[in-house]
Design a protein around this motif. Structure first.
Motif, PDB file in Angstrom:
ATOM      1  N   UNK B  77      -5.950  -6.696  -2.856  1.00 49.82           N
ATOM      2  CA  UNK B  77      -4.515  -6.412  -2.703  1.00 49.82           C
ATOM      3  C   UNK B  77      -4.105  -5.168  -3.498  1.00 49.82           C
ATOM      4  N   UNK B  78      -3.290  -4.332  -2.869  1.00 50.92           N
ATOM      5  CA  UNK B  78      -2.763  -3.130  -3.519  1.00 50.92           C
ATOM      6  C   UNK B  78      -1.282  -3.313  -3.810  1.00 50.92           C
ATOM      7  N   UNK B  79      -0.922  -3.564  -5.067  1.00 51.34           N
ATOM      8  CA  UNK B  79       0.481  -3.832  -5.378  1.00 51.34           C
ATOM      9  C   UNK B  79       1.384  -2.624  -5.082  1.00 51.34           C
ATOM     10  N   UNK B  80       2.552  -2.918  -4.539  1.00 51.65           N
ATOM     11  CA  UNK B  80       3.490  -1.847  -4.208  1.00 51.65           C
ATOM     12  C   UNK B  80       4.133  -1.239  -5.432  1.00 51.65           C
ATOM     13  N   UNK B  81       4.205  -2.008  -6.524  1.00 50.20           N
ATOM     14  CA  UNK B  81       4.704  -1.424  -7.772  1.00 50.20           C
ATOM     15  C   UNK B  81       3.952  -0.138  -8.090  1.00 50.20           C
ATOM     16  N   UNK B 268      -7.699  -1.538  -8.346  1.00 50.43           N
ATOM     17  CA  UNK B 268      -6.836  -1.695  -7.184  1.00 50.43           C
ATOM     18  C   UNK B 268      -5.991  -0.499  -6.795  1.00 50.43           C
ATOM     19  N   UNK B 269      -6.511   0.706  -6.970  1.00 48.23           N
ATOM     20  CA  UNK B 269      -5.806   1.806  -6.314  1.00 48.23           C
ATOM     21  C   UNK B 269      -6.202   1.739  -4.840  1.00 48.23           C
ATOM     22  N   UNK B 270      -5.285   2.063  -3.952  1.00 46.44           N
ATOM     23  CA  UNK B 270      -5.543   1.775  -2.533  1.00 46.44           C
ATOM     24  C   UNK B 270      -6.672   2.617  -1.957  1.00 46.44           C
ATOM     25  N   UNK B 271      -7.396   2.029  -1.030  1.00 44.67           N
ATOM     26  CA  UNK B 271      -8.554   2.703  -0.467  1.00 44.67           C
ATOM     27  C   UNK B 271      -8.163   3.800   0.510  1.00 44.67           C
ATOM     28  N   UNK B 272      -7.024   3.652   1.140  1.00 45.38           N
ATOM     29  CA  UNK B 272      -6.470   4.760   1.926  1.00 45.38           C
ATOM     30  C   UNK B 272      -7.316   5.215   3.087  1.00 45.38           C
ATOM     31  N   UNK B 273      -8.137   4.337   3.650  1.00 40.39           N
ATOM     32  CA  UNK B 273      -8.973   4.744   4.779  1.00 40.39           C
ATOM     33  C   UNK B 273     -10.122   5.650   4.367  1.00 40.39           C
ATOM     34  N   UNK B 274     -10.469   5.625   3.078  1.00 43.27           N
ATOM     35  CA  UNK B 274     -11.628   6.415   2.650  1.00 43.27           C
ATOM     36  C   UNK B 274     -11.383   7.276   1.427  1.00 43.27           C
ATOM     37  N   UNK B 275     -10.276   7.124   0.794  1.00 41.39           N
ATOM     38  CA  UNK B 275     -10.005   7.901  -0.407  1.00 41.39           C
ATOM     39  C   UNK B 275      -8.541   8.251  -0.492  1.00 41.39           C
ATOM     40  N   UNK B 276      -8.074   8.909  -1.509  1.00 42.37           N
ATOM     41  CA  UNK B 276      -8.809   9.393  -2.666  1.00 42.37           C
ATOM     42  C   UNK B 276      -9.242   8.286  -3.608  1.00 42.37           C
ATOM     43  N   UNK B 335      -1.973   6.590 -12.761  1.00 47.16           N
ATOM     44  CA  UNK B 335      -0.708   5.863 -12.917  1.00 47.16           C
ATOM     45  C   UNK B 335      -0.803   4.515 -12.218  1.00 47.16           C
ATOM     46  N   UNK B 336      -1.417   4.497 -11.043  1.00 47.85           N
ATOM     47  CA  UNK B 336      -1.555   3.224 -10.328  1.00 47.85           C
ATOM     48  C   UNK B 336      -2.435   2.249 -11.113  1.00 47.85           C
ATOM     49  N   UNK B 337      -3.565   2.733 -11.588  1.00 53.17           N
ATOM     50  CA  UNK B 337      -4.502   1.854 -12.292  1.00 53.17           C
ATOM     51  C   UNK B 337      -3.873   1.348 -13.585  1.00 53.17           C
ATOM     52  N   UNK B 338      -3.145   2.213 -14.273  1.00 47.68           N
ATOM     53  CA  UNK B 338      -2.534   1.772 -15.521  1.00 47.68           C
ATOM     54  C   UNK B 338      -1.485   0.706 -15.244  1.00 47.68           C
ATOM     55  N   UNK B 339      -0.706   0.896 -14.192  1.00 45.02           N
ATOM     56  CA  UNK B 339       0.304  -0.111 -13.851  1.00 45.02           C
ATOM     57  C   UNK B 339      -0.379  -1.449 -13.522  1.00 45.02           C
TER      58      UNK B 339
ATOM     59  N   UNK C  43       6.904 -20.733  -2.532  1.00 48.69           N
ATOM     60  CA  UNK C  43       6.565 -19.425  -3.081  1.00 48.69           C
ATOM     61  C   UNK C  43       5.224 -18.954  -2.561  1.00 48.69           C
ATOM     62  N   UNK C  44       5.060 -17.658  -2.497  1.00 50.79           N
ATOM     63  CA  UNK C  44       3.769 -17.065  -2.148  1.00 50.79           C
ATOM     64  C   UNK C  44       3.405 -16.053  -3.223  1.00 50.79           C
ATOM     65  N   UNK C  45       2.119 -15.929  -3.524  1.00 50.93           N
ATOM     66  CA  UNK C  45       1.693 -14.840  -4.402  1.00 50.93           C
ATOM     67  C   UNK C  45       1.976 -13.523  -3.687  1.00 50.93           C
ATOM     68  N   UNK C  46       1.968 -12.441  -4.445  1.00 53.59           N
ATOM     69  CA  UNK C  46       2.322 -11.165  -3.822  1.00 53.59           C
ATOM     70  C   UNK C  46       1.407 -10.795  -2.653  1.00 53.59           C
ATOM     71  N   UNK C  47       0.079 -10.927  -2.806  1.00 54.59           N
ATOM     72  CA  UNK C  47      -0.755 -10.574  -1.641  1.00 54.59           C
ATOM     73  C   UNK C  47      -0.461 -11.430  -0.416  1.00 54.59           C
ATOM     74  N   UNK C  48      -0.225 -12.711  -0.618  1.00 58.29           N
ATOM     75  CA  UNK C  48       0.085 -13.563   0.538  1.00 58.29           C
ATOM     76  C   UNK C  48       1.413 -13.163   1.177  1.00 58.29           C
ATOM     77  N   UNK C  49       2.386 -12.822   0.328  1.00 50.34           N
ATOM     78  CA  UNK C  49       3.699 -12.449   0.863  1.00 50.34           C
ATOM     79  C   UNK C  49       3.614 -11.166   1.677  1.00 50.34           C
ATOM     80  N   UNK C  50       2.919 -10.180   1.142  1.00 50.92           N
ATOM     81  CA  UNK C  50       2.788  -8.913   1.874  1.00 50.92           C
ATOM     82  C   UNK C  50       2.168  -9.172   3.248  1.00 50.92           C
TER      83      UNK C  50
END
Lengths: 453, 502, 502, 453
Positions: B77-81, B268-276, B335-339, C43-50
């Motif tokens: 899962x890639x959190x939107x935060x 969990x930085x997003x894979x983005x279809x192959x990167x970055x 920034x993503x990884x730190x969050x 409730x759902x965890x964030x990945x489940x909710x997304x």
């Protein structure tokens, strides 16, 4: 914890199914003396989304964002307006959270986008084939040098003195280990690039000549002349472009005879982001060089029902098939940045790109005129696109630092780029884009005039 | 669903932006380089562009749609935060060459992340600039080479297990080394005795993946490290699977000298279809001095400094082996990884590893009666469960099973990797799947496995319900079509696509 | 594709947020009102909710996927710039009751938008607070009622054309008026002579939609207004179709006294699956004094003031008829609409109307040989093309044709409205469709129309390729199930859904 | 123009097909004297995305965003942390740009979400049925009053004095035209709500009693007592809630006997947005009242293949079917805000909502204690959830205004809410949520102390 769906009841049920008494029984292979018993000391515990967001916002506010300043930095990274649609598209979960498209049946979205991207880059660069992107311009530049050695079976690399010094440093760093021989130089502070000097350094052992276009000082070198000289000695010409918007106004490196064209794609769609992630572009003029290219390639084919589809192809070049014999160890492209580039380029289209380039050039000319009217300031360049060098008669590092107090980010000093070379320290590279207002230019002129007075 | 190419629907006169027409009479400083010929770049109006890309996106499978059981690739899962944080203007809208006093917050992000990476791995320093895992590997190997050169010790060989990721040998070769394989035991781990007997003055380093690509922890890691160090060589650890042990054990405590961390896999930085991607490399005390520029250093007063060529001596970093990329690395990924890291904290990261391992063992033990698990009998797996194709009907392959899983609504697992297991299937559920989601996947996997064992012929032609049937990869490679060849569409061309619909 | 309900997969112990556990020993000021019983919120965890919501979203048709030919509903492209603007912290993160000196920018947005709306309509003022079109209608009618009451003139009747939106009579009734129909001519327009003969001292207002719901401009609008005014009544104009004429003609010049503007129809705020809308009402000089609070006023020094109960007298607005909503209206829609308006400018908005009308006439003339266009012979339409079901095979209905269009990849057009045309089909392509997109739609519409005329039986069971077949609306209304009735899922319930896939 | 796809060539071809000589021929029905020949004078021409964004950003910066202040405003709108996922979901094109779900076969995404939303609201409110949302709390309150008149066939409306004055004003405004008779009052500045006084005003002609819970001063009235009294006279009890988070801590109005429960849903998922768009919630305790409800209702059914599906239902109540006999003229809900609410509520779940409520209450108690320790400040409330009233011995409007200079947004003064009633002017309503830090509380305490000293 909000990202972890298992409940304690789930965990118990699962351990029971596995037949393990507790979670540590699953870590039995980790030697007990090395196993950590509790959370690592000295590191904080988990935090709410609100707390994390607040912390990160506080850090972000310690930076001076370009939007809050009169902003003139370039030298390999350019500030352009990116349409909001671009960010919307790259945040579509189906693009953002997709995997590398190894399973083409359920990855046509990414694959078709990459095919379109490759086609756009090839056209922009005047080349036959572009790959699906690299990490950034500097690593693409190094990969081009390595490729030239494979193609020519020669080891001597001639770098133009006006190649971005960080790019040159990346090439030099990697070459230490591959035993390529690097012939570099400093940029000559003159109104036109020193093509004659460069050409004189090409010899029969030269695998490639690496020339930036426009160069680090903003000047536009005559690639055609260099290509001819390189080809005469059996060397390849590698053209490096750090500002793709320029190619909406000036001839493509491919047209002018460059064999490999690489560059930074950040200007289109990606944003500054303090240096990364960026987007390495890589293309070859002659399709026969395709099998020596590094990086991912997406190609057209058909499915079992004869419908057009796209796949990653020519992977026998790559590390996951060829291992130590691969053309590169790269296995990541900059996919999402490539998407951003492609969406932005599609929104621009040919007409938009040409207008964007023209507007950049118009404003840069205006800035050059106004700046060079300041007593003590001299414009170095005969030609430029949206970036030029002025000589200001003082160490530009000091001046740049001073002007930040007025929220003016005046440009990139040559002292920042070439700290060891005092002779260059009075040079300041100033970039101007469509995001620069005439007011910004006047602000810079006034601040610089004040500082130099 | 057919979506035309932008070249088939866009014209060179159409644009989705509003930019001024600059009069051609305006003076130009372009010299003689004006681009006159048509470039051939198609444009779409904004509504057309949104539709084109929205519709394209719907032909992708993604984490946001379902489970991605890709062993060794860690799709979680890639959190939107994290996306929100990366877009804060103070991070997204700053230039890499701004005077350092105007980017103190950015440097602090890098430093704060560095402190976490060092703390979690028990190492001494970290090179932040590598752009991806493979770039990090190269960075680590170059540090090793620089350290050996510094002591005048030229060595030529790097030892790599057969089961390693392809990037390991490719990296070693790129760094100028000869690659030799390390044999494995029947239990899927490095053969310690064989390794010891190969060590010698020509061996520069051993590259080990731990947990390894069979999903197993290298129990003898410490002994391996000791032997390697005793032979004057270094231990490189491929950190691709660090997510399985984060918070549970520190690689530094096991004698590792360098390890890259794929931020997208573990943090969990997003894979983005192959990167970055992003591949910081943690370094032992022995290697720290050689880490490439730019580096960050925090001085006693708490201020974070950017160490570049300019001030490397002042910060006692003059042995840096050079520079691997133009700027400071993948700030947007930092920034993503730190969050992500701050969200989990030291307690949560430990839970991540535990849940990832629990989920994998649950899959393993829910299927090993039906699918052969070659290393199953020897004990628990780590974060991924490995199966072989033993027992499949003749003619039915791992590929067939994988493609049939697409019809069940799943992305296939990693196939034919590691090479040491016949018809390997490597399943990594990750910690962000619920038990309910695993139960459903296990049901699908079991039913597909039963069909594979029974030789169900429909597997050979799967997938049947995906946006495309199997694609002809041979044709793609034999007669490569790598770019669109025609002109842009003339204005007003009817689109070929089916419009909209669900 | 089946997606379970949150109640079927979520448990009351699961949560997708990290909040502290407040010790129950903490002192409380809740009195005796502590909620003890289980509420029953899953409730759902964030990945489940997304995943749940992402997968649900994919069962929707939307503008981002294709053309939406909904007559009188105006579904057009929603620019992403507007979404970005609405989220700027200075707009999104301000409280409606902040001291006015801390929200000057927000007031300027309201005022700037007001200036545009007044300028584009040629009116004298605008009430910004109505929350949607129907709310705006009510606002306009209440202004009229207040104006009549102010002159002591009680009137009871509001005249509405038969072809009006249902909101018109509903609004009039809600405001305490009796509704009478105005007859139409054979050409689909208001019958001026019949109207004149009905006017009298009991008529408070006439509600007219212009362009009307047959897609036609009321040629006699000025004459109608003059007659209404002469009879002491007011002209309310339903502005639902203002997008057809914006920049081409100003309602104020035609004698309109009040008109609501659906910001989502004319100025492209997103429809969002049914709202939120926004319906500012422009007012003539005669009605301006009665506009509801809060109002905005810009004084000569350029400062924008918020006129509330507190200062209504000071700003000479003491006759305001009251307050229609707690706060100032739909700020989030104002920012979007203003961004849209500024993007187009006065020239672009005119082009909007022209392209909308051009696109509609193109559809009309590309299909009127096959589908009966009842008012086609009398001249061009405005922004929408109206067809009837004349010539369809017996048993085949407009509904059948509409549902068959779903299988062609389109959202159906508006059906059975206006009521004055048998089996009406009202097609509004809007200005954000390309010619290529229209050509494709016309092809689909023609082929479906041919099937309707031929009595193709597969139309009766359409759609066949949508996420659902025709739904049983009778059962839904006879035995209403309007809420989930059971408990939340117990922990670990397997999901019923098919996972992911495309 | 970037949103308009037609090219000039397209336009010509289309006019030809239509048989019109030019575009104005299509506007022939617009009387020529009224037709505008060029762009309307005095209004600017089209602008680039960059220019529009810049302009709007400049306007936005003229506002003091709550995040940049110590923030204590409530009184009908509350600042809560909204998870980033919520905004991500509502920006999915398939939700954002979808139409009202009249075509259920291709709108199951919106419909199922609405069904889930209705179920969540019904449970939160302790009711049987909730609708698919209204414009906002104040208009929902009015609709409830109108519905009560339909149900009871009576016309007299008793408003609690502690109903939000803007809500009361909306009811009063609308009632002018429907000839309902409104019996209102001012809030009594006492520690508990004046239930006895309210009950005394209920008579046989009363259609409904409208009570806010918690009320405008933050006090929690005993709804049970009022319900009993209302029912005894044949009147309905309408409970109004402006802070849904409270219902994670206090009993639901439905449990306590309210017949219609309405409220503002903004707290969950929606954000402040300077007052709109917000989210009206509307529910009834007794399912037999469903057919008198205003607004959209989504119901469960099956499709032709027997699969579960959802549709808009009971539309014979609505204007597009019933025209002047409809239960309301409403035809828009607040769909996207309902989605935001539902996603946020799903992320919270019962556990998260209860924790959120507890944290709000804890911080509010803390703030009440610290504020009431300031000399000259007195806490009015006996009970409260996350909002309470303090009496500060000076016109609170002045004090609030003064404190903005220190970036303290101290609360909502009763003078702002009741400008005509001097007796109330020393009251200040202070709201505290999980977004309020203890530092913020200390900042307010210090600033208020300083100002009152």
């Amino acid at each position: 914890m909000r990202y972890l769906p298992l409940t304690d009841a789930d965990r118990s049920a699962m351990l029971a199914k596995i037949g393990a008494p507790n979670i540590d029984a699953l870590f039995v292979d980790v030697p007990e003396e090395a196993r950590l018993s509790g959370p690592i000391e000295g590191l904080p515990l988990h935090a709410s989304e609100m707390a994390v967001e607040k912390h990160m916002r506080q850090l972000s506010k310690k930076n001076l964002a370009a939007a809050d300043a009169a902003f003139f930095l370039g030298a390999g990274a350019y500030r352009h307006h990116v349409p909001a649609s671009v960010d919307h598209i790259i945040q579509r979960g189906e693009f953002l959270t997709a995997y590398t498209p190894y399973q083409p049946e359920i990855a046509q979205g990414t694959l078709q986008m990459l095919f379109e991207f490759q086609s756009q880059v090839a056209r922009l660069y005047g080349c036959a084939v572009a790959n699906a992107s690299m990490y950034d311009g500097s690593t693409a530049c190094w990969e081009a040098v390595a490729m030239a050695a494979r193609v020519t079976k020669k080891k001597r690399v001639v770098l133009s003195g006006a190649l971005h010094p960080h790019y040159a440093e990346v090439v030099r760093t990697m070459a230490k280990f591959t035993e390529d021989e690097i012939a570099g130089a400093l940029p000559a502070l003159q109104s036109t690039p020193d093509n004659a000097g460069l050409i004189a350094r090409i010899d029969d052992q030269t695998s490639c000549v690496v020339v930036q276009y426009p160069d680090i000082l903003g000047r536009i070198p005559d690639l055609g002349e260099i290509a001819e000289a390189a080809h005469a000695k059996g060397a390849l010409l590698i053209a490096v472009n750090t500002e793709p918007v320029a190619l909406g106004a000036i001839k493509s490196p491919g047209e002018l005879g460059a064999d490999i064209v690489v560059g930074e794609g950040q200007s289109i769609g990606v944003g500054l982001q303090f240096g990364g992630p960026y987007l390495g572009l890589f293309a070859v003029r002659d399709p026969k060089h395709v099998r020596q290219m590094p990086g991912r390639l997406c190609g057209e084919t058909v499915d079992a029902e004869g419908r057009r589809g796209f796949v990653l192809t020519l992977s026998t070049r790559e590390q996951h098939i060829r291992r130590e014999k691969a053309t590169s160890n790269i296995c990541t492209n900059s996919g999402l940045c490539a998407l951003a580039f492609s969406v932005h380029m599609t929104l621009l289209g040919e007409q938009g790109l040409r207008q964007l380039a023209a507007e950049n050039h118009r404003l840069a000319c205006l800035a050059a005129d106004r700046l060079s009217a300041i007593p003590g300031v001299e414009l170095l360049n005969e030609s430029f696109f949206n970036e030029f060098t002025i000589m200001i008669g003082r160490d530009a590092r000091e001046v740049v630092k001073k002007l930040t107090e007025q929220n003016v980010l005046a440009g990139v000093s040559l002292g920042r780029l070439y700290p060891a070379h005092d002779a260059l320290h009075e040079g300041l590279v100033v970039a101007v884009t469509e995001t620069t207002s005439e007011d910004d230019i006047d602000t810079l002129v006034a601040a610089l005039k004040g500082e130099l007075a | 669903l057919e979506e035309p190419l932008i070249f088939e629907i866009g014209t060179s006169q159409t644009t989705g932006v509003d930019l001024p027409d600059v009069p051609s009479s305006t003076s130009s400083r372009l010299g003689s380089f004006t681009r006159a010929d048509e470039i051939g770049l198609p444009g779409l109006s904004e509504p057309e562009a949104i539709r084109h890309y929205t519709r394209l996106s719907r032909q992708n499978y993604a984490i946001d749609l379902g489970l991605f059981p890709l062993g060794s690739c860690t799709m979680k899962h890639n959190p939107r935060l994290n996306e929100k944080v990366a877009r804060m203007p103070g991070f997204a809208d700053v230039h890499p060459l701004q005077p350092v006093d105007t980017v103190r917050g950015a440097l602090e992000v890098i430093n704060e992340l560095a402190v976490w990476l060092i703390g979690l791995t028990g190492m001494d320093g970290v090179a932040m600039s590598p752009k991806a895992g493979a770039h990090g590997e190269l960075c680590g190997i170059l540090c090793i080479r620089a350290a050996l050169e510094a002591r005048g010790d030229a060595r030529e060989v790097i030892l790599v297990p057969e089961s390693a990721h392809g990037t390991n040998p490719a990296t070693a070769a790129f760094a100028g080394y000869r690659v030799e394989n390390i044999p494995a035991t029947g239990e899927g781990r490095v053969d310690l005795e064989a390794l010891k007997s190969r060590l010698g003055p020509d061996v520069a380093a051993v590259m080990i993946t731990n947990p390894n690509t069979c999903g197993l922890f290298e129990r003898d890691m410490k002994a391996i490290s000791d032997a390697v160090h005793a032979a004057g060589a270094f231990v490189y650890c491929d950190g691709a699977n660090f997510n399985a042990i984060v918070g549970k054990v520190r690689p530094g405590d096991l004698g590792v000298d360098a390890m890259h961390i794929n931020l997208h896999k573990t943090f969990s930085t997003p894979h983005g279809g192959g990167g970055p991607g992003s591949g910081p490399v943690v370094l032992s005390e022995a290697l720290c001095p050689y880490g490439p520029l730019p580096f960050t250093a925090r001085t006693k007063d708490g201020v974070v400094h950017l160490v570049e060529e300019e001030n490397a001596e002042a910060f006692d970093h003059k042995h840096a082996f050079g520079r691997m990329t133009a700027f400071h690395g993948q700030m947007g990924m930092f920034t993503r990884a730190l969050a992500y890291i701050l969200s989990h904290g030291a307690d949560g990261l430990k839970q991540v590893a535990e849940d990832a391992v629990l989920n994998a063992n649950y899959v393993l033990r829910s299927c090993d009666d039906l699918l052969e698990a070659p290393f199953g009998p020897s004990g628990p797996c780590m974060h991924e469960a490995l199966f072989s194709d033993a027992g499949f009907a003749e003619d039915t392959t791992t590929l067939d099973l994988a493609k049939a899983l697409i019809d069940e609504g799943y992305h296939p697992m990693t196939m034919y990797f590691p090479l040491v297991v016949h018809g390997a299937m490597l399943v990594e559920p990750t910690e962000t799947e619920s038990k309910a989601s695993l139960d459903r996947f296990i049901m699908a996997l079991r039913s597909t496995a039963e069909r594979a064992k029974a030789g169900d012929p429909t597997l050979k032609t799967a997938p049947h319900y995906a946006p495309r049937r199997r694609l002809d990869e041979t044709q793609a490679a034999r007669k490569p079509v790598l770019a669109f060849d025609g002109p842009c569409a003339p204005a007003g061309t009817p689109q070929l696509s089916e419009q909209g619909g669900s």
